[in-house]
Write a protein that holds these residues in place. Structure first.
Motif, PDB file in Angstrom:
ATOM      1  N   ASP A 242      35.782  39.692  61.337  1.00 51.07           N
ATOM      2  CA  ASP A 242      34.474  39.880  61.964  1.00 51.07           C
ATOM      3  C   ASP A 242      34.542  39.903  63.484  1.00 51.07           C
ATOM      4  O   ASP A 242      35.555  39.565  64.081  1.00 51.07           O
ATOM      5  CB  ASP A 242      33.512  38.794  61.490  1.00 51.07           C
ATOM      6  N   TYR A 243      33.431  40.291  64.062  1.00 57.08           N
ATOM      7  CA  TYR A 243      33.337  40.504  65.497  1.00 57.08           C
ATOM      8  C   TYR A 243      33.314  39.229  66.330  1.00 57.08           C
ATOM      9  O   TYR A 243      33.577  39.254  67.527  1.00 57.08           O
ATOM     10  CB  TYR A 243      32.067  41.306  65.804  1.00 57.08           C
ATOM     11  N   SER A 244      32.992  38.099  65.705  1.00 54.93           N
ATOM     12  CA  SER A 244      32.708  36.889  66.487  1.00 54.93           C
ATOM     13  C   SER A 244      33.898  35.959  66.665  1.00 54.93           C
ATOM     14  O   SER A 244      33.790  34.932  67.328  1.00 54.93           O
ATOM     15  CB  SER A 244      31.569  36.107  65.817  1.00 54.93           C
ATOM     16  N   SER A 245      35.021  36.283  66.051  1.00 55.00           N
ATOM     17  CA  SER A 245      36.138  35.339  66.091  1.00 55.00           C
ATOM     18  C   SER A 245      37.419  36.011  66.573  1.00 55.00           C
ATOM     19  O   SER A 245      37.527  37.222  66.650  1.00 55.00           O
ATOM     20  CB  SER A 245      36.368  34.739  64.700  1.00 55.00           C
ATOM     21  N   SER A 246      38.388  35.182  66.857  1.00 56.54           N
ATOM     22  CA  SER A 246      39.692  35.656  67.270  1.00 56.54           C
ATOM     23  C   SER A 246      40.734  34.694  66.737  1.00 56.54           C
ATOM     24  O   SER A 246      40.544  33.485  66.749  1.00 56.54           O
ATOM     25  CB  SER A 246      39.775  35.717  68.796  1.00 56.54           C
ATOM     26  N   SER A 247      41.829  35.224  66.240  1.00 62.71           N
ATOM     27  CA  SER A 247      42.888  34.351  65.732  1.00 62.71           C
ATOM     28  C   SER A 247      44.193  35.108  65.703  1.00 62.71           C
ATOM     29  O   SER A 247      44.280  36.260  66.143  1.00 62.71           O
ATOM     30  CB  SER A 247      42.533  33.845  64.326  1.00 62.71           C
ATOM     31  N   ASP A 248      45.222  34.485  65.187  1.00 66.09           N
ATOM     32  CA  ASP A 248      46.534  35.091  65.066  1.00 66.09           C
ATOM     33  C   ASP A 248      46.421  36.402  64.281  1.00 66.09           C
ATOM     34  O   ASP A 248      45.826  36.425  63.202  1.00 66.09           O
ATOM     35  CB  ASP A 248      47.449  34.109  64.331  1.00 66.09           C
ATOM     36  N   PRO A 249      47.001  37.497  64.785  1.00 57.40           N
ATOM     37  CA  PRO A 249      46.933  38.777  64.063  1.00 57.40           C
ATOM     38  C   PRO A 249      47.434  38.697  62.630  1.00 57.40           C
ATOM     39  O   PRO A 249      47.066  39.527  61.796  1.00 57.40           O
ATOM     40  CB  PRO A 249      47.813  39.698  64.915  1.00 57.40           C
ATOM     41  N   GLU A 250      48.263  37.700  62.327  1.00 56.98           N
ATOM     42  CA  GLU A 250      48.769  37.536  60.965  1.00 56.98           C
ATOM     43  C   GLU A 250      47.630  37.389  59.968  1.00 56.98           C
ATOM     44  O   GLU A 250      47.719  37.832  58.831  1.00 56.98           O
ATOM     45  CB  GLU A 250      49.672  36.299  60.888  1.00 56.98           C
ATOM     46  N   PHE A 251      46.535  36.786  60.416  1.00 59.32           N
ATOM     47  CA  PHE A 251      45.405  36.541  59.531  1.00 59.32           C
ATOM     48  C   PHE A 251      44.378  37.675  59.543  1.00 59.32           C
ATOM     49  O   PHE A 251      43.325  37.562  58.930  1.00 59.32           O
ATOM     50  CB  PHE A 251      44.724  35.225  59.910  1.00 59.32           C
ATOM     51  N   LEU A 252      44.686  38.755  60.258  1.00 59.76           N
ATOM     52  CA  LEU A 252      43.757  39.867  60.352  1.00 59.76           C
ATOM     53  C   LEU A 252      44.266  41.111  59.630  1.00 59.76           C
ATOM     54  O   LEU A 252      43.660  42.164  59.706  1.00 59.76           O
ATOM     55  CB  LEU A 252      43.508  40.212  61.833  1.00 59.76           C
ATOM     56  N   LYS A 253      45.369  40.968  58.912  1.00 64.51           N
ATOM     57  CA  LYS A 253      45.956  42.109  58.221  1.00 64.51           C
ATOM     58  C   LYS A 253      45.110  42.547  57.035  1.00 64.51           C
ATOM     59  O   LYS A 253      44.296  41.794  56.507  1.00 64.51           O
ATOM     60  CB  LYS A 253      47.378  41.757  57.765  1.00 64.51           C
ATOM     61  N   ILE A 254      45.346  43.778  56.598  1.00 66.15           N
ATOM     62  CA  ILE A 254      44.628  44.338  55.453  1.00 66.15           C
ATOM     63  C   ILE A 254      44.745  43.453  54.226  1.00 66.15           C
ATOM     64  O   ILE A 254      43.803  43.298  53.455  1.00 66.15           O
ATOM     65  CB  ILE A 254      45.160  45.757  55.141  1.00 66.15           C
ATOM     66  N   ILE A 255      45.903  42.843  54.027  1.00 63.68           N
ATOM     67  CA  ILE A 255      46.150  42.047  52.829  1.00 63.68           C
ATOM     68  C   ILE A 255      45.418  40.702  52.841  1.00 63.68           C
ATOM     69  O   ILE A 255      45.258  40.075  51.800  1.00 63.68           O
ATOM     70  CB  ILE A 255      47.657  41.790  52.636  1.00 63.68           C
ATOM     71  N   THR A 256      44.977  40.267  54.015  1.00 61.98           N
ATOM     72  CA  THR A 256      44.330  38.961  54.120  1.00 61.98           C
ATOM     73  C   THR A 256      42.967  38.975  53.437  1.00 61.98           C
ATOM     74  O   THR A 256      42.252  39.971  53.472  1.00 61.98           O
ATOM     75  CB  THR A 256      44.163  38.563  55.590  1.00 61.98           C
ATOM     76  N   ARG A 257      42.605  37.875  52.829  1.00 61.03           N
ATOM     77  CA  ARG A 257      41.299  37.776  52.179  1.00 61.03           C
ATOM     78  C   ARG A 257      40.718  36.402  52.407  1.00 61.03           C
ATOM     79  O   ARG A 257      41.416  35.427  52.645  1.00 61.03           O
ATOM     80  CB  ARG A 257      41.421  38.055  50.679  1.00 61.03           C
ATOM     81  N   ALA A 258      39.400  36.336  52.329  1.00 67.11           N
ATOM     82  CA  ALA A 258      38.671  35.066  52.416  1.00 67.11           C
ATOM     83  C   ALA A 258      37.696  35.032  51.248  1.00 67.11           C
ATOM     84  O   ALA A 258      37.606  35.978  50.470  1.00 67.11           O
ATOM     85  CB  ALA A 258      37.942  34.973  53.750  1.00 67.11           C
ATOM     86  N   SER A 259      36.963  33.940  51.122  1.00 65.56           N
ATOM     87  CA  SER A 259      36.021  33.816  50.011  1.00 65.56           C
ATOM     88  C   SER A 259      34.652  33.393  50.520  1.00 65.56           C
ATOM     89  O   SER A 259      34.522  32.829  51.609  1.00 65.56           O
ATOM     90  CB  SER A 259      36.535  32.802  48.989  1.00 65.56           C
ATOM     91  N   THR A 260      33.627  33.671  49.711  1.00 64.37           N
ATOM     92  CA  THR A 260      32.264  33.345  50.108  1.00 64.37           C
ATOM     93  C   THR A 260      31.415  33.019  48.892  1.00 64.37           C
ATOM     94  O   THR A 260      31.661  33.527  47.795  1.00 64.37           O
ATOM     95  CB  THR A 260      31.633  34.519  50.886  1.00 64.37           C
ATOM     96  N   ASP A 261      30.420  32.186  49.096  1.00 64.91           N
ATOM     97  CA  ASP A 261      29.465  31.847  48.054  1.00 64.91           C
ATOM     98  C   ASP A 261      28.514  33.025  47.854  1.00 64.91           C
ATOM     99  O   ASP A 261      28.009  33.593  48.827  1.00 64.91           O
ATOM    100  CB  ASP A 261      28.680  30.600  48.473  1.00 64.91           C
TER     101      ASP A 261
END
Length: 276
Positions: A242-261
């Motif tokens: 998302d637009y509001s955060s910044s972190s290690d590029p490792e966590f921004l790859k296509i393969i990365t996923r997160a979860s939500t309610d």
């Protein structure tokens, strides 16, 4: 005039008013279809070597399981939206169908026709995709995680990021960068160049819902053909970043996923639909 004639005349007026209203809606829907007819990319099915995400690799190691280099996935033909669904498009859907989404009242939409629809729970996003499919005479849904990754990699190519060149270049092809300079509002759907397949906003715009239920080890247990996630669960997967955060590029790859309610939307999460 007797009571029967009054009742009959009223019924005729009501009937024609109803028909006129339906006709107006039909015309609006046809105009809507015309306005978004170019907002789709067709993908021929194919094989994708789905890389193993960072979180899955350490979970497999934690359970003394071998970490493969990749998972072979076969994806069938599908069509996906070139841009994320916009605030305007979601509002149109609600007005035409009578669908309501209370949380959408808090959406951040500086330009309704250019801002990704946000602050929408998963079920409302899926409802929009089903409706979108119906007006085109197709089956509509949120994309599976495999479909999303296939589109993000421009048809299964070996790339890390869903940008125009597969790299992260803050301010050039993604909004990602210094969190202190992060914008307060979702960026325009076409702010940055598309990936080689012509898909916009899969990196650095808003997180995007996919169809799959979240499961820590599911990718390791998924079928090869058209994996669609576990049959049930408590959380849904979101892809991208998302637009509001910044972190290690490792966590921004296509393969990365997160979860939500599924019950809660966020101004940092949007969606796009797939049709087949």
């Amino acid at each position: 005039m007797n009571r029967h004639h009054i009742t009959l005349n009223f019924s005729i007026v009501f009937f024609f008013t109803l028909l006129t209203g339906c006709d107006n809606h039909s015309q609006e829907v046809e105009s809507f279809k015309t306005s978004i007819k170019d907002n789709f990319i067709d993908f021929n099915g194919g094989e994708m070597r789905r890389k193993v995400s960072f979180d899955l690799s350490w979970k497999l190691e934690e359970r003394n399981r071998k970490v493969p280099e990749y998972f072979k996935v076969l994806v069938s033909d599908f069509t996906i939206q070139k841009y994320p669904t916009t605030c305007y498009e979601f509002e149109f859907f609600m007005r035409i169908t009578g669908h309501t989404s209370e949380q959408f009242e808090d959406a951040k939409c500086p330009d309704k026709k250019k801002t990704p629809a946000n602050s929408i729970p998963w079920h409302d996003a899926q409802a929009y995709c089903e409706w979108l499919g119906s007006i085109f005479g197709k089956k509509g849904s949120l994309p599976t995680e495999a479909q999303w990754e296939f589109a993000a990699t421009s048809g299964g190519k070996d790339v890390e990021y869903a940008t125009n060149n597969g790299k992260v270049e803050p301010g050039i092809n993604t909004i990602w960068g210094d969190s202190k300079k992060a914008p307060k509002l979702p960026p325009s759907i076409d702010k940055y160049p598309p990936n080689p397949a012509g898909i916009y906003g899969m990196h650095g715009g808003v997180y995007e819902y996919v169809f799959d239920w979240y499961d820590e080890l599911y990718p390791a247990n998924a079928p090869v053909n058209d994996p669609a996630g576990p049959p049930s669960g408590e959380l849904k997967i979101v892809k991208g970043n998302d637009y509001s955060s910044s972190s290690d590029p490792e966590f921004l790859k296509i393969i990365t996923r997160a979860s939500t309610d599924t019950k809660y939307g966020s101004d940092t999460t949007g969606f796009r639909c797939q049709l087949n």
